[in-house]
Scaffold this motif. Structure first.
Motif, PDB file in Angstrom:
ATOM      1  N   HIS A   1      -7.587   2.698   0.862  1.00  0.00           N
ATOM      2  CA  HIS A   1      -8.035   3.955   1.461  1.00  0.00           C
ATOM      3  C   HIS A   1      -9.092   4.626   0.585  1.00  0.00           C
ATOM      4  N   ALA A   2      -8.820   4.680  -0.709  1.00  0.00           N
ATOM      5  CA  ALA A   2      -9.764   5.327  -1.635  1.00  0.00           C
ATOM      6  C   ALA A   2     -11.083   4.569  -1.724  1.00  0.00           C
ATOM      7  N   ILE A   3     -11.026   3.259  -1.633  1.00  0.00           N
ATOM      8  CA  ILE A   3     -12.264   2.471  -1.629  1.00  0.00           C
ATOM      9  C   ILE A   3     -13.060   2.778  -0.358  1.00  0.00           C
ATOM     10  N   CYS A   4     -12.388   2.759   0.782  1.00  0.00           N
ATOM     11  CA  CYS A   4     -13.068   3.031   2.051  1.00  0.00           C
ATOM     12  C   CYS A   4     -13.663   4.433   2.085  1.00  0.00           C
ATOM     13  N   LYS A   5     -13.030   5.380   1.421  1.00  0.00           N
ATOM     14  CA  LYS A   5     -13.528   6.751   1.368  1.00  0.00           C
ATOM     15  C   LYS A   5     -14.632   6.938   0.329  1.00  0.00           C
ATOM     16  N   GLY A   6     -14.846   5.926  -0.518  1.00  0.00           N
ATOM     17  CA  GLY A   6     -15.865   6.038  -1.562  1.00  0.00           C
ATOM     18  C   GLY A   6     -15.389   6.780  -2.803  1.00  0.00           C
ATOM     19  N   TRP A   7     -14.091   6.938  -2.966  1.00  0.00           N
ATOM     20  CA  TRP A   7     -13.552   7.665  -4.112  1.00  0.00           C
ATOM     21  C   TRP A   7     -13.456   6.809  -5.366  1.00  0.00           C
ATOM     22  N   ILE A   8     -13.269   5.494  -5.186  1.00  0.00           N
ATOM     23  CA  ILE A   8     -13.156   4.583  -6.331  1.00  0.00           C
ATOM     24  C   ILE A   8     -14.042   3.367  -6.089  1.00  0.00           C
ATOM     25  N   ASP A   9     -14.353   2.663  -7.144  1.00  0.00           N
ATOM     26  CA  ASP A   9     -15.293   1.543  -7.135  1.00  0.00           C
ATOM     27  C   ASP A   9     -14.697   0.304  -6.466  1.00  0.00           C
ATOM     28  N   PRO A  10     -15.343  -0.208  -5.421  1.00  0.00           N
ATOM     29  CA  PRO A  10     -14.806  -1.393  -4.741  1.00  0.00           C
ATOM     30  C   PRO A  10     -14.826  -2.649  -5.604  1.00  0.00           C
ATOM     31  N   ILE A  11     -15.806  -2.766  -6.487  1.00  0.00           N
ATOM     32  CA  ILE A  11     -15.861  -3.960  -7.337  1.00  0.00           C
ATOM     33  C   ILE A  11     -14.690  -3.968  -8.310  1.00  0.00           C
ATOM     34  N   ALA A  12     -14.320  -2.809  -8.844  1.00  0.00           N
ATOM     35  CA  ALA A  12     -13.210  -2.731  -9.788  1.00  0.00           C
ATOM     36  C   ALA A  12     -11.855  -2.815  -9.098  1.00  0.00           C
ATOM     37  N   TYR A  13     -11.699  -2.176  -7.935  1.00  0.00           N
ATOM     38  CA  TYR A  13     -10.375  -2.030  -7.346  1.00  0.00           C
ATOM     39  C   TYR A  13     -10.130  -2.839  -6.084  1.00  0.00           C
ATOM     40  N   GLY A  14     -11.174  -3.373  -5.447  1.00  0.00           N
ATOM     41  CA  GLY A  14     -10.978  -4.220  -4.273  1.00  0.00           C
ATOM     42  C   GLY A  14     -10.118  -5.435  -4.570  1.00  0.00           C
ATOM     43  N   PRO A  15     -10.388  -6.159  -5.654  1.00  0.00           N
ATOM     44  CA  PRO A  15      -9.550  -7.308  -5.978  1.00  0.00           C
ATOM     45  C   PRO A  15      -8.094  -6.935  -6.288  1.00  0.00           C
ATOM     46  N   VAL A  16      -7.875  -5.760  -6.863  1.00  0.00           N
ATOM     47  CA  VAL A  16      -6.509  -5.291  -7.142  1.00  0.00           C
ATOM     48  C   VAL A  16      -5.769  -5.079  -5.831  1.00  0.00           C
ATOM     49  N   ALA A  17      -6.426  -4.417  -4.887  1.00  0.00           N
ATOM     50  CA  ALA A  17      -5.819  -4.181  -3.574  1.00  0.00           C
ATOM     51  C   ALA A  17      -5.552  -5.501  -2.863  1.00  0.00           C
ATOM     52  N   GLN A  18      -6.506  -6.420  -2.922  1.00  0.00           N
ATOM     53  CA  GLN A  18      -6.347  -7.710  -2.244  1.00  0.00           C
ATOM     54  C   GLN A  18      -5.192  -8.511  -2.840  1.00  0.00           C
ATOM     55  N   LEU A  19      -5.102  -8.563  -4.154  1.00  0.00           N
ATOM     56  CA  LEU A  19      -4.002  -9.275  -4.811  1.00  0.00           C
ATOM     57  C   LEU A  19      -2.667  -8.644  -4.424  1.00  0.00           C
ATOM     58  N   GLY A  20      -2.632  -7.307  -4.402  1.00  0.00           N
ATOM     59  CA  GLY A  20      -1.417  -6.610  -4.000  1.00  0.00           C
ATOM     60  C   GLY A  20      -1.041  -6.915  -2.563  1.00  0.00           C
ATOM     61  N   TRP A  21      -2.043  -6.892  -1.680  1.00  0.00           N
ATOM     62  CA  TRP A  21      -1.755  -7.182  -0.274  1.00  0.00           C
ATOM     63  C   TRP A  21      -1.263  -8.612  -0.090  1.00  0.00           C
ATOM     64  N   ASN A  22      -1.870  -9.559  -0.779  1.00  0.00           N
ATOM     65  CA  ASN A  22      -1.415 -10.945  -0.678  1.00  0.00           C
ATOM     66  C   ASN A  22       0.053 -11.054  -1.088  1.00  0.00           C
ATOM     67  N   ALA A  23       0.436 -10.323  -2.129  1.00  0.00           N
ATOM     68  CA  ALA A  23       1.828 -10.342  -2.589  1.00  0.00           C
ATOM     69  C   ALA A  23       2.749  -9.670  -1.576  1.00  0.00           C
ATOM     70  N   VAL A  24       2.338  -8.519  -1.056  1.00  0.00           N
ATOM     71  CA  VAL A  24       3.158  -7.795  -0.077  1.00  0.00           C
ATOM     72  C   VAL A  24       3.336  -8.629   1.188  1.00  0.00           C
ATOM     73  N   SER A  25       2.261  -9.211   1.698  1.00  0.00           N
ATOM     74  CA  SER A  25       2.367  -9.980   2.937  1.00  0.00           C
ATOM     75  C   SER A  25       3.279 -11.189   2.759  1.00  0.00           C
ATOM     76  N   GLY A  26       3.373 -11.686   1.533  1.00  0.00           N
ATOM     77  CA  GLY A  26       4.290 -12.782   1.239  1.00  0.00           C
ATOM     78  C   GLY A  26       5.750 -12.342   1.223  1.00  0.00           C
ATOM     79  N   LYS A  27       6.003 -11.047   1.247  1.00  0.00           N
ATOM     80  CA  LYS A  27       7.371 -10.508   1.254  1.00  0.00           C
ATOM     81  C   LYS A  27       7.873 -10.220   2.669  1.00  0.00           C
ATOM     82  N   ILE A  28       7.045 -10.531   3.675  1.00  0.00           N
ATOM     83  CA  ILE A  28       7.474 -10.364   5.067  1.00  0.00           C
ATOM     84  C   ILE A  28       8.053 -11.706   5.515  1.00  0.00           C
ATOM     85  N   ASN A  29       9.330 -11.710   5.810  1.00  0.00           N
ATOM     86  CA  ASN A  29       9.986 -12.978   6.136  1.00  0.00           C
ATOM     87  C   ASN A  29       9.783 -13.364   7.605  1.00  0.00           C
ATOM     88  N   ALA A  30      10.330 -14.497   7.990  1.00  0.00           N
ATOM     89  CA  ALA A  30      10.128 -15.033   9.340  1.00  0.00           C
ATOM     90  C   ALA A  30      10.676 -14.118  10.429  1.00  0.00           C
TER      91      ALA A  30
END
Length: 195
Positions: A87-116
């Protein structure tokens, strides 16, 4: 704070930090741009983002106690952080280069916690405040902990928005988020060779 106590517990509980970060996002969304203290609120928010992102695990999740790597990895807090970062990246509040990969890694981990069955695994049950770390270490996780579902849905929706707003690209084996589409295949970090 505990009434009648001069010393207070000081545990960096992940989900409590998530609620605080989420509240700051909500406040910044509605706070007028010309509000005299907006810059101060933004500075607090960015400091919180820096502090929390420095504690992300290699798996992409955050620990139940943020500063204690031997506490378990917790899903709902991670989902809240992913939502706030995207949200903060999309709003321009924080740097996408610094924090986009953090969000993506987090999302990949979260989506892996959704079971069948569509259940969210790894969410700590409702938790109050305690005076010892064992309370947080041994709080159970449960797929029926309803407060894990909303943050996962928010995080997924905001990651979709992020992917539609910015341009992720692998660069020198690392994911980078760019504000403009990159036409070059050249790595972001390179050393010129002598001819």
């Amino acid at each position: 704070m505990v009434e009648s106590s001069s010393d207070h517990p000081a545990f960096c509980w992940a989900r409590a930090n998530g609620w605080a970060m989420l509240t700051a996002c909500e406040l910044l969304d509605v706070l007028p741009e010309n509000y005299p203290q907006r810059d101060k609120v933004m500075a607090y928010f960015r400091a919180h983002v820096r502090g929390v992102t420095a504690l992300q695990s290699g798996e992409g999740l955050w620990h139940q106690l943020l500063d204690r790597n031997d506490s378990y990895l917790e899903t709902s807090a991670t989902a809240i952080y992913v939502y706030c970062l995207a949200h903060a990246i999309c709003k321009g509040w924080i740097d996408p280069i610094a924090y986009g990969p953090v969000a993506q890694l987090g999302w990949n981990a979260v989506s892996g916690k959704i079971n069948a069955e569509g259940q969210v695994e790894g969410t700590c049950v409702g938790t109050g405040m305690a005076f010892d770390p064992a309370f947080y270490y041994y709080r159970p996780v449960n797929v029926y902990a309803a407060h894990g579902y909303g943050p996962v849905i928010w995080a997924g929706a905001e990651m979709i928005r992020l992917l539609k707003t910015l341009h992720p690209k692998m660069n020198d084996s690392a994911l980078q988020y760019y504000t403009t589409k990159q036409a070059t295949a050249a790595p972001i970090f390179s050393v010129p060779t002598a001819e």
